[in-house]
Design an enzyme around this catalytic site. Sequence first.
Site, PDB file in Angstrom:
ATOM      1  N   VAL A 283       0.847  -1.201   0.000  1.00  0.00           N
ATOM      2  CA  VAL A 283       0.000   0.000   0.000  1.00  0.00           C
ATOM      3  C   VAL A 283       0.883   1.251   0.000  1.00  0.00           C
ATOM      4  O   VAL A 283       0.619   2.223  -0.693  1.00  0.00           O
ATOM      5  CB  VAL A 283      -0.930   0.002   1.239  1.00  0.00           C
ATOM      6  CG1 VAL A 283      -1.644   1.339   1.368  1.00  0.00           C
ATOM      7  CG2 VAL A 283      -1.926  -1.122   1.143  1.00  0.00           C
ATOM      8  N   ALA A 284       1.963   1.192   0.760  1.00  0.00           N
ATOM      9  CA  ALA A 284       2.848   2.347   0.849  1.00  0.00           C
ATOM     10  C   ALA A 284       3.512   2.644  -0.484  1.00  0.00           C
ATOM     11  O   ALA A 284       3.751   3.791  -0.840  1.00  0.00           O
ATOM     12  CB  ALA A 284       3.912   2.092   1.900  1.00  0.00           C
ATOM     13  N   ASP A 330       1.988  25.392 -44.423  1.00  0.00           N
ATOM     14  CA  ASP A 330       1.712  26.066 -45.684  1.00  0.00           C
ATOM     15  C   ASP A 330       1.850  27.565 -45.442  1.00  0.00           C
ATOM     16  O   ASP A 330       2.171  27.992 -44.338  1.00  0.00           O
ATOM     17  CB  ASP A 330       0.354  25.660 -46.269  1.00  0.00           C
ATOM     18  CG  ASP A 330      -0.759  25.822 -45.266  1.00  0.00           C
ATOM     19  OD1 ASP A 330      -0.501  26.429 -44.213  1.00  0.00           O
ATOM     20  OD2 ASP A 330      -1.865  25.360 -45.550  1.00  0.00           O
ATOM     21  N   ASP A 618      -5.160  21.956 -45.395  1.00  0.00           N
ATOM     22  CA  ASP A 618      -6.564  22.331 -45.318  1.00  0.00           C
ATOM     23  C   ASP A 618      -7.428  21.690 -46.392  1.00  0.00           C
ATOM     24  O   ASP A 618      -8.627  21.640 -46.271  1.00  0.00           O
ATOM     25  CB  ASP A 618      -6.717  23.851 -45.342  1.00  0.00           C
ATOM     26  CG  ASP A 618      -5.828  24.488 -46.388  1.00  0.00           C
ATOM     27  OD1 ASP A 618      -5.622  23.851 -47.432  1.00  0.00           O
ATOM     28  OD2 ASP A 618      -5.337  25.609 -46.173  1.00  0.00           O
ATOM     29  N   ASN A 684       6.934   8.104  -0.930  1.00  0.00           N
ATOM     30  CA  ASN A 684       6.911   6.648  -0.716  1.00  0.00           C
ATOM     31  C   ASN A 684       7.988   6.214   0.274  1.00  0.00           C
ATOM     32  O   ASN A 684       7.793   5.271   1.024  1.00  0.00           O
ATOM     33  CB  ASN A 684       7.130   5.910  -2.033  1.00  0.00           C
ATOM     34  CG  ASN A 684       5.841   5.786  -2.815  1.00  0.00           C
ATOM     35  OD1 ASN A 684       4.829   6.350  -2.421  1.00  0.00           O
ATOM     36  ND2 ASN A 684       5.876   5.059  -3.905  1.00  0.00           N
ATOM     37  N   GLU A 687       7.208   6.376   3.801  1.00  0.00           N
ATOM     38  CA  GLU A 687       6.151   5.396   4.084  1.00  0.00           C
ATOM     39  C   GLU A 687       6.725   3.982   4.239  1.00  0.00           C
ATOM     40  O   GLU A 687       6.180   3.154   4.949  1.00  0.00           O
ATOM     41  CB  GLU A 687       5.101   5.409   2.964  1.00  0.00           C
ATOM     42  CG  GLU A 687       4.290   6.700   2.914  1.00  0.00           C
ATOM     43  CD  GLU A 687       3.467   6.845   1.647  1.00  0.00           C
ATOM     44  OE1 GLU A 687       2.787   7.863   1.506  1.00  0.00           O
ATOM     45  OE2 GLU A 687       3.519   5.934   0.789  1.00  0.00           O
ATOM     46  N   ASP A 716      -1.083  14.301  -0.586  1.00  0.00           N
ATOM     47  CA  ASP A 716      -0.282  14.379  -1.820  1.00  0.00           C
ATOM     48  C   ASP A 716      -1.074  14.806  -3.055  1.00  0.00           C
ATOM     49  O   ASP A 716      -0.518  15.316  -4.010  1.00  0.00           O
ATOM     50  CB  ASP A 716       0.343  13.007  -2.126  1.00  0.00           C
ATOM     51  CG  ASP A 716       1.720  12.874  -1.487  1.00  0.00           C
ATOM     52  OD1 ASP A 716       2.118  13.813  -0.780  1.00  0.00           O
ATOM     53  OD2 ASP A 716       2.375  11.842  -1.708  1.00  0.00           O
TER      54      ASP A 716
HETATM   55  P1  ATP Z   1      -0.550  27.525 -49.707  1.00  0.00           P
HETATM   56  O1  ATP Z   1      -0.343  26.161 -50.262  1.00  0.00           O
HETATM   57  O2  ATP Z   1       0.574  27.986 -48.887  1.00  0.00           O
HETATM   58  O3  ATP Z   1      -1.873  27.734 -49.054  1.00  0.00           O
HETATM   59  P2  ATP Z   1      -1.480  28.935 -52.042  1.00  0.00           P
HETATM   60  O4  ATP Z   1      -2.772  29.366 -51.453  1.00  0.00           O
HETATM   61  O5  ATP Z   1      -0.784  29.924 -52.892  1.00  0.00           O
HETATM   62  O6  ATP Z   1      -0.446  28.491 -50.979  1.00  0.00           O
HETATM   63  P3  ATP Z   1      -2.945  27.329 -53.832  1.00  0.00           P
HETATM   64  O7  ATP Z   1      -4.212  27.828 -53.258  1.00  0.00           O
HETATM   65  O8  ATP Z   1      -2.791  25.888 -54.136  1.00  0.00           O
HETATM   66  O9  ATP Z   1      -1.730  27.650 -52.902  1.00  0.00           O
HETATM   67  O10 ATP Z   1      -2.699  28.171 -55.131  1.00  0.00           O
HETATM   68  C1  ATP Z   1      -1.711  27.826 -56.062  1.00  0.00           C
HETATM   69  C2  ATP Z   1      -1.664  28.829 -57.185  1.00  0.00           C
HETATM   70  O11 ATP Z   1      -2.884  28.815 -57.922  1.00  0.00           O
HETATM   71  C3  ATP Z   1      -1.500  30.266 -56.731  1.00  0.00           C
HETATM   72  O12 ATP Z   1      -0.171  30.599 -56.573  1.00  0.00           O
HETATM   73  C4  ATP Z   1      -2.120  31.048 -57.866  1.00  0.00           C
HETATM   74  O13 ATP Z   1      -1.186  31.215 -58.907  1.00  0.00           O
HETATM   75  C5  ATP Z   1      -3.220  30.127 -58.357  1.00  0.00           C
HETATM   76  N1  ATP Z   1      -4.522  30.494 -57.780  1.00  0.00           N
HETATM   77  C6  ATP Z   1      -4.837  30.611 -56.475  1.00  0.00           C
HETATM   78  N2  ATP Z   1      -6.123  30.923 -56.313  1.00  0.00           N
HETATM   79  C7  ATP Z   1      -6.657  31.008 -57.548  1.00  0.00           C
HETATM   80  C8  ATP Z   1      -7.967  31.278 -58.050  1.00  0.00           C
HETATM   81  N3  ATP Z   1      -8.997  31.509 -57.240  1.00  0.00           N
HETATM   82  N4  ATP Z   1      -8.146  31.285 -59.374  1.00  0.00           N
HETATM   83  C9  ATP Z   1      -7.122  31.026 -60.201  1.00  0.00           C
HETATM   84  N5  ATP Z   1      -5.883  30.760 -59.795  1.00  0.00           N
HETATM   85  C10 ATP Z   1      -5.638  30.745 -58.487  1.00  0.00           C
END
Ligand code: ATP
Length: 895
Positions: A283-284, A330, A618, A684, A687, A716
């Site tokens: 126990v201790a 990113d 994301d 301990n 104890e 404790d």
């Molecule tokens: P991270 O990966 O760090 O989030 P990011 O947002 O630049 O970076 P993406 O969103 O994949 O990465 O975009 C890649 C590329 O696509 C951009 O650098 C841009 O040239 C092009 N791009 C981003 N958004 C658009 C859009 N809405 N329409 C057309 N081209 C786009």
Amino acid sequence: MQYHTLNREELVGALHTADTGLDLSEAGQRLEHYGPNEIERKKRKNYLKEYFVQFTHFFAVLLELAAVLSFLADLYSPGEGYDVLGYAIFGAVVVNATFAFWQEYKADRTVDALLKLIPSLVKVRRGGEIAKVDARLLVPGDILIVEEGDRIGADAVILEANSLYVNIATLTGESRPVRRFPGADRSETILDAKNVLFAGTTVESGNGVAAVFGTGRNTEFGKIASLAKEVKKRLTPMQTEIIRITRILTVAALLVGGVFFLLGFFSGQGFLIAAIFALSLIVANVPEGMLPTITLSLSLASQNMARRNALIKNLDSVQTLGSATVICTDKTGTITRNEMTLKEIYLAGGETISITGEGYDQDGEFVFAGERSGADERLHFFLLAGMLNCRATIEENGVFGDPTELSIIAAARKGRIENNGYAKLQEFPFTSERKMMSTSYEKGGETFIFSKGALEVLLPLSDYFVDDAGRVMPFDESNRARLVARAEDLERKAYRVLAVAYGRGEEERGFIMLGLVAIMDLPRSEVFDAIATCRRAGIRVLMLTGDNPLTAEAIARTIGLQVDLVLTGDETRRMPDEKLEDLLKHQNVLFARMRSEQKLRIASLLQRNGEVVAMTGDGVNDAPALRKADIGISMGTKGTEVAKEAADMILLDDNFASIVAAIEEGRTVYFNIKKFVTYILSSNIPEIVPYILQFFLRIPLPLSVIQILSIDLGSDLLPGLALGSEAPEEDIMDRPPVGKNERILDWEVFKRGYFFLGAIEGAAAMVAFLGFLFLSGWQYGDLSVTGTTLHRQAMTMTLLGAVSCQLFNVWTLRSWDHSSFQRGAFTNRLLIIAIAIEILWVYALLNVQAVQVIFNTAHVPAQYLWILLPFPILLFLSHELYKYLRRPKMVKSEF
Ligand code: ATP
């Protein structure tokens, strides 16, 4: 009803809805009628059963056995108080089980509550406006708007779709994305219908609009989920570590107990007495309060993290965070603010136009760098082309969509651009893989296509450009080179550069280049410090971005990130594993133009190098990498549902600095657990020592079992908990990460707990006991005092010897490596409370009769208490000295 067999009008009629969506009051009424859109996915735990399980743990069984033996002893020799001991031990089992259960229950609840905080929002059209609502509020008849990465909130029939692909693996097991179209479908079973979106599935790419017909348990997913069994839980490394600790300590306890049982038995004490004696020792030794304290510490840490915007989905990651050696992050939104502002336009004809104003504000000026003549019309068309090709919207009640697009729309608004007569035909959505998007329109019988995207993607697709006289000219090499040079120039200044083009027809080729936009996305202000902290903390930060190498590098340098080498996605792909692994070992690589799939490879290679990897993501395609990483981190606002599901941790504010804050908490909890394990181990020794001495010397029993329990479960517990919630030490981020294979219960903890602090406490207890006896005139070898007030007073002294040392011990253990004087006296509120309670407890032991009866103590006159004084002071000072002498040996961060 077979909703999927209906055409658009029939469907809208059957669901009593409209293209503009339900109005708000109707949505409210339907919510009451159909109930919230949720499925009870996990079977509820049977808490009664969980409670009883606490009584079957090894510790508990040991104590129960001790209680039974005590009752037996009472039968054998009544009147010696063994029955009281039996009740006390059993009481301890109940207290301990209840406490452990309560902790588990609370930890469960905390995690549940935290998970509820994770926003699960869906976009719907209600009363003609687009709104983001909690997925649980969806009702049949709602018009749902979905896009890449969304998890679908309810069963719905598609009204419109743009290259819409969904992943319905959760329902059918089919892992390839399937395309979805609007229009009545004749399929017999709904799962085969091509015009239905199912709850619990995800949008891989494209976007669409759909009418909800099934929610909650009426969805296909709900039907399956209610049948599904709860998945069996796997033991987490932290649990394994706790089990290891308890095993070691239990085996030690059993060994000591066993040896003394044999000694007692063969020296003729009789079975029962020898067994009770051995059990008292067990126990201790058994640290009853340890398990619940560890769980509670972890859950407290996770609450601290939540306060710092990092939600932990499983408690275990708290500890893993402390070991993180690399953060793969990113850029957009995590390092930068994701508040894009279009700052400059470069027309293909050669004019540069700066735009004033910040954010999505619609006030701003267009300032031409040089000649303006003839450029107005081109600028106007440029902005129109940009605006028509955006999905994002700026509305009165907020902004919706991708910040890159919002910045383009804001610029178009500054230029008072309006859509005069373009009717939208089709959208070719943006994906990180394509790095471009296009939308086709019809006007005056002609078809146009507008496109925007990375320059290197649009350049090969463009055959013409608009020159400085507004003519469409073949896009020759020198003009291409001019555009590229201009783009690079802007990228080096950390601008995000997109090309804008248009064409005739509906194909994404043969474009006419219109020019470039330069968009600024400033780094978040907290990131500068966070990066510097990582450097000191021996954590490497690698940026993995979809953006352009020059822009990414410029941002990286601005925030103080060390970059030894920039690699693009293509270069990375061509590199063999061994080469890349080697580069990752020795260099700080910045990965630009990366595809999501490549993140998985980077995570694996880093892990092969022995790194503990935290990885952000994301998108849908980030999910495998998030699972692979030791700590997958998803974004709370920008992250898709799929990414959130795959992640271990969710950043509520999408901020890189929150990752670093969470790591700090992770490291802190690791050391805090070390501190209180040491603290619990220390007591301990006082104890155990009395039992061992009593065996060899002719002295009365210095400490009874119930007194041992009063230390373990009484005095404790609270201070131990308080140590578990100590604030981070100042230099916690100035040392290297906690090694992956480092154990909480290592030799250092044993050494300090048992052989150093414990030894002093053991001496304190025995000196207090014997000192008091001798000063009171006791003669060595006189056992006749057993059971008298003098004996109880002496036992009280033993108890006080241990407790007074623990009071100082808790204070000096507030810091594992540093002087505890540096810790503010009032920074740990729980500690102050714990100490106050402990002092009250000591007072009660000495003066309150009811307490004295239970715990076998008695009042000791004040003139004897000085015997106690030297040891706590010795313990405190020698531990401070120990830490001081050990400090230079601590490994310094090598970065
Ligand atoms: P991270 O990966 O760090 O989030 P990011 O947002 O630049 O970076 P993406 O969103 O994949 O990465 O975009 C890649 C590329 O696509 C951009 O650098 C841009 O040239 C092009 N791009 C981003 N958004 C658009 C859009 N809405 N329409 C057309 N081209 C786009």
